[in-house]
Design a protein around this motif. Structure first.
Motif, PDB file in Angstrom:
ATOM      1  N   ILE A   1      -7.520   2.189  -5.759  1.00  0.00           N
ATOM      2  CA  ILE A   1      -7.510   3.298  -4.808  1.00  0.00           C
ATOM      3  C   ILE A   1      -8.356   2.898  -3.609  1.00  0.00           C
ATOM      4  N   HIS A   2      -7.758   2.988  -2.430  1.00  0.00           N
ATOM      5  CA  HIS A   2      -8.455   2.633  -1.197  1.00  0.00           C
ATOM      6  C   HIS A   2      -8.981   3.846  -0.446  1.00  0.00           C
ATOM      7  N   ASP A   3      -8.329   4.984  -0.605  1.00  0.00           N
ATOM      8  CA  ASP A   3      -8.715   6.166   0.163  1.00  0.00           C
ATOM      9  C   ASP A   3      -8.156   7.406  -0.524  1.00  0.00           C
ATOM     10  N   ALA A   4      -8.830   8.527  -0.346  1.00  0.00           N
ATOM     11  CA  ALA A   4      -8.353   9.802  -0.879  1.00  0.00           C
ATOM     12  C   ALA A   4      -8.641  10.892   0.144  1.00  0.00           C
ATOM     13  N   LYS A   5      -7.664  11.765   0.369  1.00  0.00           N
ATOM     14  CA  LYS A   5      -7.828  12.883   1.294  1.00  0.00           C
ATOM     15  C   LYS A   5      -7.418  14.167   0.584  1.00  0.00           C
TER      16      LYS A   5
ATOM     17  N   GLY B   1     -18.802  25.587  -9.054  1.00  0.00           N
ATOM     18  CA  GLY B   1     -19.305  26.646  -8.182  1.00  0.00           C
ATOM     19  C   GLY B   1     -18.826  28.026  -8.553  1.00  0.00           C
ATOM     20  N   ALA B   2     -17.534  28.282  -8.436  1.00  0.00           N
ATOM     21  CA  ALA B   2     -16.935  29.582  -8.748  1.00  0.00           C
ATOM     22  C   ALA B   2     -15.440  29.389  -8.997  1.00  0.00           C
ATOM     23  N   ALA B   3     -14.807  30.387  -9.570  1.00  0.00           N
ATOM     24  CA  ALA B   3     -13.367  30.322  -9.829  1.00  0.00           C
ATOM     25  C   ALA B   3     -12.610  30.050  -8.528  1.00  0.00           C
ATOM     26  N   ALA B   4     -11.469  29.355  -8.648  1.00  0.00           N
ATOM     27  CA  ALA B   4     -10.697  28.956  -7.471  1.00  0.00           C
ATOM     28  C   ALA B   4      -9.261  29.451  -7.560  1.00  0.00           C
ATOM     29  N   THR B   5      -8.773  29.985  -6.443  1.00  0.00           N
ATOM     30  CA  THR B   5      -7.389  30.437  -6.337  1.00  0.00           C
ATOM     31  C   THR B   5      -6.810  29.894  -5.041  1.00  0.00           C
ATOM     32  N   GLY B   6      -5.707  29.163  -5.149  1.00  0.00           N
ATOM     33  CA  GLY B   6      -5.050  28.613  -3.964  1.00  0.00           C
ATOM     34  C   GLY B   6      -4.533  27.217  -4.225  1.00  0.00           C
ATOM     35  N   ARG B   7      -4.102  26.568  -3.162  1.00  0.00           N
ATOM     36  CA  ARG B   7      -3.455  25.267  -3.267  1.00  0.00           C
ATOM     37  C   ARG B   7      -4.387  24.121  -2.905  1.00  0.00           C
ATOM     38  N   LEU B   8      -4.296  23.057  -3.709  1.00  0.00           N
ATOM     39  CA  LEU B   8      -4.972  21.785  -3.448  1.00  0.00           C
ATOM     40  C   LEU B   8      -3.907  20.714  -3.255  1.00  0.00           C
ATOM     41  N   ASP B   9      -4.070  19.875  -2.260  1.00  0.00           N
ATOM     42  CA  ASP B   9      -3.196  18.723  -2.053  1.00  0.00           C
ATOM     43  C   ASP B   9      -4.066  17.496  -1.928  1.00  0.00           C
ATOM     44  N   LEU B  10      -3.755  16.473  -2.698  1.00  0.00           N
ATOM     45  CA  LEU B  10      -4.514  15.229  -2.667  1.00  0.00           C
ATOM     46  C   LEU B  10      -3.570  14.083  -2.336  1.00  0.00           C
ATOM     47  N   THR B  11      -3.917  13.311  -1.300  1.00  0.00           N
ATOM     48  CA  THR B  11      -3.156  12.117  -0.960  1.00  0.00           C
ATOM     49  C   THR B  11      -4.062  10.924  -1.199  1.00  0.00           C
ATOM     50  N   VAL B  12      -3.564   9.964  -1.969  1.00  0.00           N
ATOM     51  CA  VAL B  12      -4.330   8.780  -2.330  1.00  0.00           C
ATOM     52  C   VAL B  12      -3.582   7.553  -1.839  1.00  0.00           C
ATOM     53  N   LEU B  13      -4.278   6.695  -1.100  1.00  0.00           N
ATOM     54  CA  LEU B  13      -3.723   5.418  -0.678  1.00  0.00           C
ATOM     55  C   LEU B  13      -4.095   4.408  -1.750  1.00  0.00           C
ATOM     56  N   GLN B  14      -3.083   3.790  -2.370  1.00  0.00           N
ATOM     57  CA  GLN B  14      -3.338   2.898  -3.499  1.00  0.00           C
ATOM     58  C   GLN B  14      -2.500   1.636  -3.407  1.00  0.00           C
ATOM     59  N   ALA B  15      -2.948   0.619  -4.130  1.00  0.00           N
ATOM     60  CA  ALA B  15      -2.225  -0.650  -4.215  1.00  0.00           C
ATOM     61  C   ALA B  15      -2.128  -1.040  -5.688  1.00  0.00           C
ATOM     62  N   PRO B  16      -0.907  -1.310  -6.176  1.00  0.00           N
ATOM     63  CA  PRO B  16      -0.731  -1.699  -7.583  1.00  0.00           C
ATOM     64  C   PRO B  16      -1.008  -3.178  -7.783  1.00  0.00           C
ATOM     65  N   GLU B  17      -2.284  -3.539  -7.968  1.00  0.00           N
ATOM     66  CA  GLU B  17      -2.659  -4.945  -8.079  1.00  0.00           C
ATOM     67  C   GLU B  17      -2.430  -5.527  -9.463  1.00  0.00           C
ATOM     68  N   GLY B  18      -2.430  -4.682 -10.494  1.00  0.00           N
ATOM     69  CA  GLY B  18      -2.273  -5.183 -11.854  1.00  0.00           C
ATOM     70  C   GLY B  18      -3.579  -5.725 -12.408  1.00  0.00           C
ATOM     71  N   ILE B  19      -3.528  -6.212 -13.667  1.00  0.00           N
ATOM     72  CA  ILE B  19      -4.736  -6.745 -14.285  1.00  0.00           C
ATOM     73  C   ILE B  19      -4.493  -8.163 -14.758  1.00  0.00           C
TER      74      ILE B  19
ATOM     75  N   LEU C   1       0.872  -1.167   0.000  1.00  0.00           N
ATOM     76  CA  LEU C   1       0.000   0.000   0.000  1.00  0.00           C
ATOM     77  C   LEU C   1       0.909   1.216   0.000  1.00  0.00           C
ATOM     78  N   ALA C   2       0.659   2.122  -0.918  1.00  0.00           N
ATOM     79  CA  ALA C   2       1.511   3.297  -1.016  1.00  0.00           C
ATOM     80  C   ALA C   2       0.660   4.557  -1.065  1.00  0.00           C
ATOM     81  N   ALA C   3       1.174   5.606  -0.480  1.00  0.00           N
ATOM     82  CA  ALA C   3       0.498   6.904  -0.548  1.00  0.00           C
ATOM     83  C   ALA C   3       1.101   7.696  -1.699  1.00  0.00           C
ATOM     84  N   GLU C   4       0.243   8.203  -2.554  1.00  0.00           N
ATOM     85  CA  GLU C   4       0.671   9.046  -3.675  1.00  0.00           C
ATOM     86  C   GLU C   4       0.154  10.456  -3.416  1.00  0.00           C
ATOM     87  N   HIS C   5       0.940  11.443  -3.756  1.00  0.00           N
ATOM     88  CA  HIS C   5       0.577  12.837  -3.480  1.00  0.00           C
ATOM     89  C   HIS C   5       0.524  13.627  -4.777  1.00  0.00           C
TER      90      HIS C   5
END
Length: 135
Positions: free
Chosen positions: A49-53, A117-135, A20-24
């Protein structure tokens, strides 16, 4: 009492050095208009993807952001722009966490942020917990 074997029982689990790895992913927006889509992360086919913050600064009155997915080749998924997080009020700084069930696609895909909604100015940070299971 019944016993049910879930479909996940037969899924090959990744047991390498990145179970399980966190990607930012992050972006600094400058008056990004409604409808702007930001590709934050690029996942290979079979990544689950298991979780997103989402952590965000105060992006402006009326601004909202949703977190979704987009196929690398441009084809759409049923979930699209809100697969991980529906439109979230980002007028004041805050944190939002995905309540979505784990998500896995059989094709390469992007995790996206869409301005609503409306125009956005500022910073977004997304952390995703994921596992590379393959197909």
């Amino acid at each position: 009492m019944a016993t049910i074997n879930a479909p996940s029982l037969d899924t090959v689990q990744y047991v390498g050095d990145r179970g399980l790895a966190a990607e930012h992913g992050f972006v600094i927006l400058n008056a990004a208009p409604v409808g702007t889509k930001v590709r934050l992360l690029d996942f290979s086919a079979g990544t689950k993807i298991h979780d997103a913050k989402l952590v965000f600064g105060a992006l402006g009155a009326g601004s909202k952001v949703s977190i979704g997915i987009e196929a690398y080749d441009g084809t759409s998924f049923a979930e699209d722009a809100v697969a991980l997080l529906p439109a979230t009020d980002t007028a004041a700084a805050g944190v939002a966490r995905s309540a979505a069930a784990p998500l896995r696609k059989k094709v390469r895909y992007f995790v996206t942020a869409t301005i609503t909604g409306a125009a956005a100015t500022g910073r977004l940070d997304l952390t995703v917990l994921q596992a590379p299971e393959g197909i």
